[in-house]
Write a protein that holds these residues in place. Structure first.
Motif, PDB file in Angstrom:
ATOM      1  N   UNK A 192       0.881  -1.298  -0.093  1.00 35.59           N
ATOM      2  CA  UNK A 192      -0.021  -0.181   0.061  1.00 35.59           C
ATOM      3  C   UNK A 192       0.849   1.296   0.021  1.00 35.59           C
ATOM      4  N   UNK A 193       1.797   1.438   0.757  1.00 35.63           N
ATOM      5  CA  UNK A 193       2.801   2.476   0.675  1.00 35.63           C
ATOM      6  C   UNK A 193       3.775   2.649  -0.420  1.00 35.63           C
ATOM      7  N   UNK A 194       3.382   1.857  -1.465  1.00 34.60           N
ATOM      8  CA  UNK A 194       4.502   1.881  -2.643  1.00 34.60           C
ATOM      9  C   UNK A 194       3.753   1.956  -3.836  1.00 34.60           C
ATOM     10  N   UNK A 195       2.365   2.048  -3.676  1.00 35.13           N
ATOM     11  CA  UNK A 195       1.795   2.364  -5.117  1.00 35.13           C
ATOM     12  C   UNK A 195       0.214   2.665  -5.141  1.00 35.13           C
ATOM     13  N   UNK A 196      -0.328   2.889  -6.043  1.00 36.61           N
ATOM     14  CA  UNK A 196      -1.845   3.368  -5.890  1.00 36.61           C
ATOM     15  C   UNK A 196      -2.641   2.098  -5.681  1.00 36.61           C
ATOM     16  N   UNK A 197      -3.858   2.186  -5.458  1.00 38.14           N
ATOM     17  CA  UNK A 197      -4.762   1.119  -5.313  1.00 38.14           C
ATOM     18  C   UNK A 197      -4.885   0.314  -6.626  1.00 38.14           C
ATOM     19  N   UNK A 198      -5.104   1.331  -7.766  1.00 38.75           N
ATOM     20  CA  UNK A 198      -5.306   0.725  -8.938  1.00 38.75           C
ATOM     21  C   UNK A 198      -4.012  -0.253  -9.397  1.00 38.75           C
ATOM     22  N   UNK A 199      -2.763   0.418  -9.174  1.00 32.16           N
ATOM     23  CA  UNK A 199      -1.677  -0.320  -9.663  1.00 32.16           C
ATOM     24  C   UNK A 199      -1.453  -1.757  -8.721  1.00 32.16           C
ATOM     25  N   UNK A 200      -1.967  -1.587  -7.223  1.00 33.79           N
ATOM     26  CA  UNK A 200      -1.682  -2.701  -6.539  1.00 33.79           C
ATOM     27  C   UNK A 200      -2.620  -3.893  -6.965  1.00 33.79           C
ATOM     28  N   UNK A 201      -3.673  -3.409  -7.404  1.00 37.27           N
ATOM     29  CA  UNK A 201      -4.813  -4.439  -7.874  1.00 37.27           C
ATOM     30  C   UNK A 201      -4.460  -5.112  -9.209  1.00 37.27           C
ATOM     31  N   UNK A 202      -3.772  -4.229 -10.054  1.00 39.91           N
ATOM     32  CA  UNK A 202      -3.351  -4.777 -11.454  1.00 39.91           C
ATOM     33  C   UNK A 202      -2.025  -5.833 -11.105  1.00 39.91           C
ATOM     34  N   UNK A 203      -1.154  -5.429 -10.097  1.00 38.64           N
ATOM     35  CA  UNK A 203      -0.416  -6.321  -9.981  1.00 38.64           C
ATOM     36  C   UNK A 203      -0.604  -7.643  -9.234  1.00 38.64           C
ATOM     37  N   UNK A 204      -1.469  -7.529  -8.452  1.00 38.59           N
ATOM     38  CA  UNK A 204      -1.877  -8.621  -7.907  1.00 38.59           C
ATOM     39  C   UNK A 204      -2.653  -9.657  -8.603  1.00 38.59           C
ATOM     40  N   UNK A 205      -3.792  -9.137  -9.562  1.00 39.45           N
ATOM     41  CA  UNK A 205      -4.321  -9.924 -10.319  1.00 39.45           C
ATOM     42  C   UNK A 205      -3.457 -10.545 -11.546  1.00 39.45           C
ATOM     43  N   UNK A 206      -2.343  -9.928 -12.088  1.00 38.02           N
ATOM     44  CA  UNK A 206      -1.294 -10.363 -12.867  1.00 38.02           C
ATOM     45  C   UNK A 206      -0.772 -11.681 -12.075  1.00 38.02           C
ATOM     46  N   UNK A 207      -0.389 -11.255 -10.804  1.00 40.26           N
ATOM     47  CA  UNK A 207       0.205 -12.592 -10.124  1.00 40.26           C
ATOM     48  C   UNK A 207      -0.632 -13.571  -9.941  1.00 40.26           C
TER      49      UNK A 207
END
Length: 71
Positions: free
Chosen positions: A27-42
């Motif tokens: 959370x401290x390293x990106x926006x909610x949208x960026x994090x959601x995209x990375x998690x979905x990709x993983x």
């Protein structure tokens, strides 16, 4: 976003994480949208799994807590 993905992979290399736990750590390293995209990709690549995280937790804590407490 590539840095965020690398951070997530480093965390997953240490141990299994659930989606919510990994999102909280990122959370401290990106926006909610960026994090959601990375998690979905993983997840789509099979690198992130809530089921595996739960199984790893139970295996790691089963002897110490006992089956009844883990349920």
């Amino acid at each position: 976003m590539n840095e965020l993905r690398q951070r997530a992979i480093r965390l997953l290399a240490r141990r299994e994480h659930g989606r919510a736990e990994l999102a909280r750590k990122l959370a401290a390293h990106g926006t909610e949208e960026e994090i959601a995209r990375v998690l979905a990709d993983l997840e789509s690549q099979g690198l992130l799994s809530d089921g595996r995280a739960v199984s790893a937790y139970v295996r790691g804590h089963g002897a110490r807590f006992g089956a009844a407490r883990l349920r």
